[in-house]
Write an enzyme that holds these catalytic residues in place. Structure first.
Site, PDB file in Angstrom:
ATOM      1  N   LYS A 282       4.389   2.637 -15.560  1.00 26.23           N
ATOM      2  CA  LYS A 282       4.348   1.346 -16.194  1.00 26.23           C
ATOM      3  C   LYS A 282       4.481   0.919 -17.460  1.00 26.23           C
ATOM      4  O   LYS A 282       4.334   1.914 -18.195  1.00 26.23           O
ATOM      5  CB  LYS A 282       2.899   0.760 -15.813  1.00 26.23           C
ATOM      6  CG  LYS A 282       2.392   0.813 -14.253  1.00 26.23           C
ATOM      7  CD  LYS A 282       0.931   0.414 -14.220  1.00 26.23           C
ATOM      8  CE  LYS A 282       0.819   0.214 -12.598  1.00 26.23           C
ATOM      9  NZ  LYS A 282       1.518  -1.012 -11.863  1.00 26.23           N
ATOM     10  N   ASP A 293      -7.996   0.009 -10.959  1.00 28.96           N
ATOM     11  CA  ASP A 293      -7.296   0.222  -9.642  1.00 28.96           C
ATOM     12  C   ASP A 293      -7.960   0.902  -8.501  1.00 28.96           C
ATOM     13  O   ASP A 293      -7.566   1.069  -7.209  1.00 28.96           O
ATOM     14  CB  ASP A 293      -5.946   0.705 -10.059  1.00 28.96           C
ATOM     15  CG  ASP A 293      -5.017   0.298  -8.988  1.00 28.96           C
ATOM     16  OD1 ASP A 293      -4.926  -0.889  -8.556  1.00 28.96           O
ATOM     17  OD2 ASP A 293      -3.947   1.045  -8.839  1.00 28.96           O
ATOM     18  N   ASP A 352       4.946   3.735  -8.334  1.00 33.90           N
ATOM     19  CA  ASP A 352       4.174   2.840  -8.632  1.00 33.90           C
ATOM     20  C   ASP A 352       3.421   2.260  -7.457  1.00 33.90           C
ATOM     21  O   ASP A 352       2.722   1.335  -7.499  1.00 33.90           O
ATOM     22  CB  ASP A 352       4.635   1.829  -9.867  1.00 33.90           C
ATOM     23  CG  ASP A 352       3.555   1.160 -10.462  1.00 33.90           C
ATOM     24  OD1 ASP A 352       2.387   1.693 -10.513  1.00 33.90           O
ATOM     25  OD2 ASP A 352       3.894   0.249 -11.089  1.00 33.90           O
ATOM     26  N   ARG A 356      -0.257   1.867  -1.100  1.00 35.52           N
ATOM     27  CA  ARG A 356      -0.039   1.568   0.213  1.00 35.52           C
ATOM     28  C   ARG A 356       0.064   3.095   0.786  1.00 35.52           C
ATOM     29  O   ARG A 356      -0.040   3.258   1.947  1.00 35.52           O
ATOM     30  CB  ARG A 356       1.409   0.691   0.045  1.00 35.52           C
ATOM     31  CG  ARG A 356       2.545   1.132  -0.437  1.00 35.52           C
ATOM     32  CD  ARG A 356       3.552   0.318  -0.426  1.00 35.52           C
ATOM     33  NE  ARG A 356       3.269  -0.749  -1.393  1.00 35.52           N
ATOM     34  CZ  ARG A 356       4.092  -1.528  -1.669  1.00 35.52           C
ATOM     35  NH1 ARG A 356       5.413  -1.875  -1.091  1.00 35.52           N
ATOM     36  NH2 ARG A 356       3.833  -2.490  -2.549  1.00 35.52           N
TER      37      ARG A 356
HETATM   38  N1  BES Z   1      -2.113  -1.460  -8.955  1.00 30.32           N
HETATM   39  C1  BES Z   1      -1.092  -1.955  -9.120  1.00 30.32           C
HETATM   40  C2  BES Z   1      -0.966  -3.228  -8.704  1.00 30.32           C
HETATM   41  C3  BES Z   1      -1.794  -4.409  -9.855  1.00 30.32           C
HETATM   42  C4  BES Z   1      -1.061  -4.627 -11.110  1.00 30.32           C
HETATM   43  C5  BES Z   1      -3.032  -4.941  -9.374  1.00 30.32           C
HETATM   44  C6  BES Z   1      -1.543  -5.182 -12.005  1.00 30.32           C
HETATM   45  C7  BES Z   1      -3.515  -5.730 -10.406  1.00 30.32           C
HETATM   46  C8  BES Z   1      -2.884  -5.875 -11.622  1.00 30.32           C
HETATM   47  C9  BES Z   1      -0.066  -1.425  -7.815  1.00 30.32           C
HETATM   48  O1  BES Z   1      -0.174  -0.094  -7.711  1.00 30.32           O
HETATM   49  C10 BES Z   1       1.231  -1.517  -8.148  1.00 30.32           C
HETATM   50  O2  BES Z   1       1.788  -1.102  -9.396  1.00 30.32           O
HETATM   51  N2  BES Z   1       2.203  -2.630  -7.599  1.00 30.32           N
HETATM   52  C11 BES Z   1       3.498  -2.716  -7.991  1.00 30.32           C
HETATM   53  C12 BES Z   1       4.287  -2.588  -6.712  1.00 30.32           C
HETATM   54  C13 BES Z   1       5.941  -2.463  -6.863  1.00 30.32           C
HETATM   55  C14 BES Z   1       6.010  -1.179  -7.259  1.00 30.32           C
HETATM   56  C15 BES Z   1       6.330  -2.434  -5.321  1.00 30.32           C
HETATM   57  C16 BES Z   1       3.591  -3.935  -8.455  1.00 30.32           C
HETATM   58  O3  BES Z   1       2.666  -4.829  -7.940  1.00 30.32           O
HETATM   59  O4  BES Z   1       4.417  -4.264  -9.479  1.00 30.32           O
HETATM   60 ZN    ZN Z   2      -2.153   0.477  -8.165  1.00 29.47          ZN
HETATM   61 MN    MN Z   3       0.791   1.231  -8.822  1.00 30.20          MN
END
Ligand code: BES
Ligand code: ZN
Ligand code: MN
Length: 501
Positions: A282, A293, A352, A356
């Site tokens: 990230k 998280d 990331d 899921r």
């Molecule tokens: N934990 C994150 C989602 C998240 C981000 C929650 C910011 C709260 C605040 C999750 O694991 C993630 O990284 N999701 C990605 C998915 C993508 C790579 C398909 C996202 O939302 O960008």
């Molecule tokens: Zn996450």
């Molecule tokens: Mn993630």
């Protein structure tokens, strides 16, 4: 904190502070006229001055004149026709937070006519107010600081003033509200604690303590056993960290036991103790938030405790896959193919999209343990917060009847959801070149696709609650501190209790 119900009139109540809900535009008639008169006209004068507005969650401290209460706190409830359970819950929290830093030992809250705006009447209003006060007392800085400036007061006594009410019913309701609020706060602390404090092992230890305190059974699956079982997706996420993963399984009631509604309910929560993104790392901006998280895991662990406190023995499973998602020489690489617990070959195109993966195996495992109905809670996507913001949780589910049952519990709890459709036509976009499916594809429709992915790993009725936007607040508000807020805890508890005997 002592809880007390008083059926006297509010102007007869002695307390450090007497809180008065103001519904609609401030108008001093009925009981409020009497309170205003005995305050020496203070309330009406404050309203005329513009200090007492009646705006929702705006609270004004006033002198109390000849009243036995030390001070008055007039708190705006907003227009009557828009008051619901959420409003009353947040009013309770607003009252408590507004008193931050003040010397308050006994707080009285007059119910006024709040009970007329919700079904369940005064009892539900009492429950929601107490739950709100308890949650309003939550101060995240107290986790790591010995003293916190302007912290919400620690009350010796919380008094609900409900003239002519059924004291026994209100006492029961108030106690239920307290336990609900305490449960939400347990979830918040677990979620807010830093990643150098709460690793998967520490989260499992916390779950063990909760199990011991409440007579729950617990099984913590370590990597070796997870490998034997075939939890390839779960293990793939944890590989990059020195802190090994744990699959935490808590149970109330007997294995396979059906509840009064013929269900064996499982609540499953995402426990990513830190989400760096892994090799698909990230950006630095706000990465520190990813210590939260694990909020889904914290929530299901707290919820099963609350259910055990309110109705011991209620059949319920809580599963929290706990991992740390880190980059390193052992990490899963984009393009790695792993075998999920349900046998599907999954192409991890983006490390990331890890939530899921761990949830998919946890859902399958819940079914293997006999679950007939599933709900998962997860800070799964950033997309949900772009779509719905921080006040409405995105919800998915199938079949619709189970979705409706979960949302009905949410209504009871005073929590807001909006349904996101599971659009079958997008499934092809998650086709993998090599495996059965990939965990991430183009950004278009990514919120829908996150739900579609999870759907592949269960066969029973299932609902997914994405708290990526709602799980924690970035700013303080009148009703909550920054950080994790306990969202969905009450929904899960109401859902489980619907099957209590
Ligand atoms: N934990 C994150 C989602 C998240 C981000 C929650 C910011 C709260 C605040 C999750 O694991 C993630 O990284 N999701 C990605 C998915 C993508 C790579 C398909 C996202 O939302 O960008
Ligand atoms: Zn996450
Ligand atoms: Mn993630």
């Amino acid at each position: 904190m002592q809880l007390r119900i008083i059926t006297d009139q509010p102007w007869q109540v002695a307390a450090d502070v007497l809180a008065l809900p103001i519904v609609g535009e401030p108008a001093f008639n009925g009981a409020l006229a009497e309170l205003d008169r005995r305050s020496g006209g203070e309330l009406a004068a404050m309203a005329a001055f513009g200090e007492l507005t009646g705006k929702r969650y705006h609270a004004a401290l006033a002198a109390s004149g000849d009243l036995p209460a030390g001070r008055l706190l007039a708190v705006g409830a907003g227009p009557g026709d828009t008051i619901n359970r959420e409003t009353i819950h947040r009013l309770g929290a607003t009252i408590e937070r507004r008193l931050g830093g003040r010397a308050v030992h006994s707080l009285a809250i007059w119910l006024g006519d709040l009970g007329t705006y919700v079904d369940g009447g005064d009892a539900i209003a009492a429950e929601l107010l107490v739950r709100g006060v308890v949650e309003g007392s939550y101060e995240p800085k107290a986790i790591y600081l010995a003293t916190v400036e302007s912290a919400p007061p620690i009350l010796d006594e919380l008094i609900l003033v409900a003239p002519g009410a059924d004291t026994a019913a209100l006492t029961r309701a108030a106690n239920r509200g307290r336990i609900m609020g305490e449960g939400a706060n347990v979830a918040r602390t677990l979620a807010n604690r830093a990643s150098n404090d709460v690793s998967p092992i520490v989260l499992a230890d916390a779950a063990r303590e909760i199990a011991a305190r409440n007579g729950l059974s617990i099984d913590v699956i370590e990597p070796e056993q997870a490998a034997e079982l075939g939890m390839g997706m779960f293990l793939a996420v944890g590989r990059g960290s020195d802190n090994p993963p744990r699959m935490i399984v808590l149970r109330s009631g007997e294995a396979g036991q059906l509840d009064a509604l013929g269900r064996h309910l499982a609540i499953v929560g995402k426990g990513v103790c830190f989400d760096s993104g892994g090799i698909s790392i990230k950006p630095a901006d706000r990465m520190e938030e990813m210590k939260m998280d694990k909020t889904g895991a914290a929530t299901v662990i707290a919820a099963i405790e609350t259910v055990a406190r309110l109705a011991p023995g209620t059949p319920l499973l809580a599963i929290a896959p706990a991992v740390e998602n880190m980059p390193g020489p052992h990490s899963t690489r984009p393009g790695d193919i792993v075998r999920a617990l349900n046998g599907k070959q999954v192409d991890i195109t983006n490390t990331d999209a890890e939530g899921r993966l761990i949830l998919g195996d946890a859902l399958t495992y819940a079914e293997q343990l006999g679950a007939t109905h599933l709900v998962d809670v997860a800070t799964l996507t950033g997309a949900v917060s772009r779509a719905l913001g921080h006040l409405v949780t995105g919800a998915f589910g199938t079949p619709q009847a189970w979705y409706d049952a979960v949302i009905a519990a949410g209504d009871q709890a005073g929590e807001r959801y909006w349904q996101v459709p599971l659009i079958d036509d997008y499934v092809v976009e998650m086709d993998s070149w090599y495996g059965d499916l990939q965990n991430s594809s183009s950004a278009e429709g990514s919120l829908v696709k996150s739900g579609l992915f999870l759907r592949e790993f269960r066969t029973k009725p299932w609902v997914h609650l994405d708290i990526g936007g709602t799980g924690y607040f970035r700013k303080a508000s009148p009703f909550a501190a920054r950080g994790a807020n306990g969202v969905t805890h009450a929904t899960l508890v109401e859902l489980a209790l619907a099957g209590a005997r």
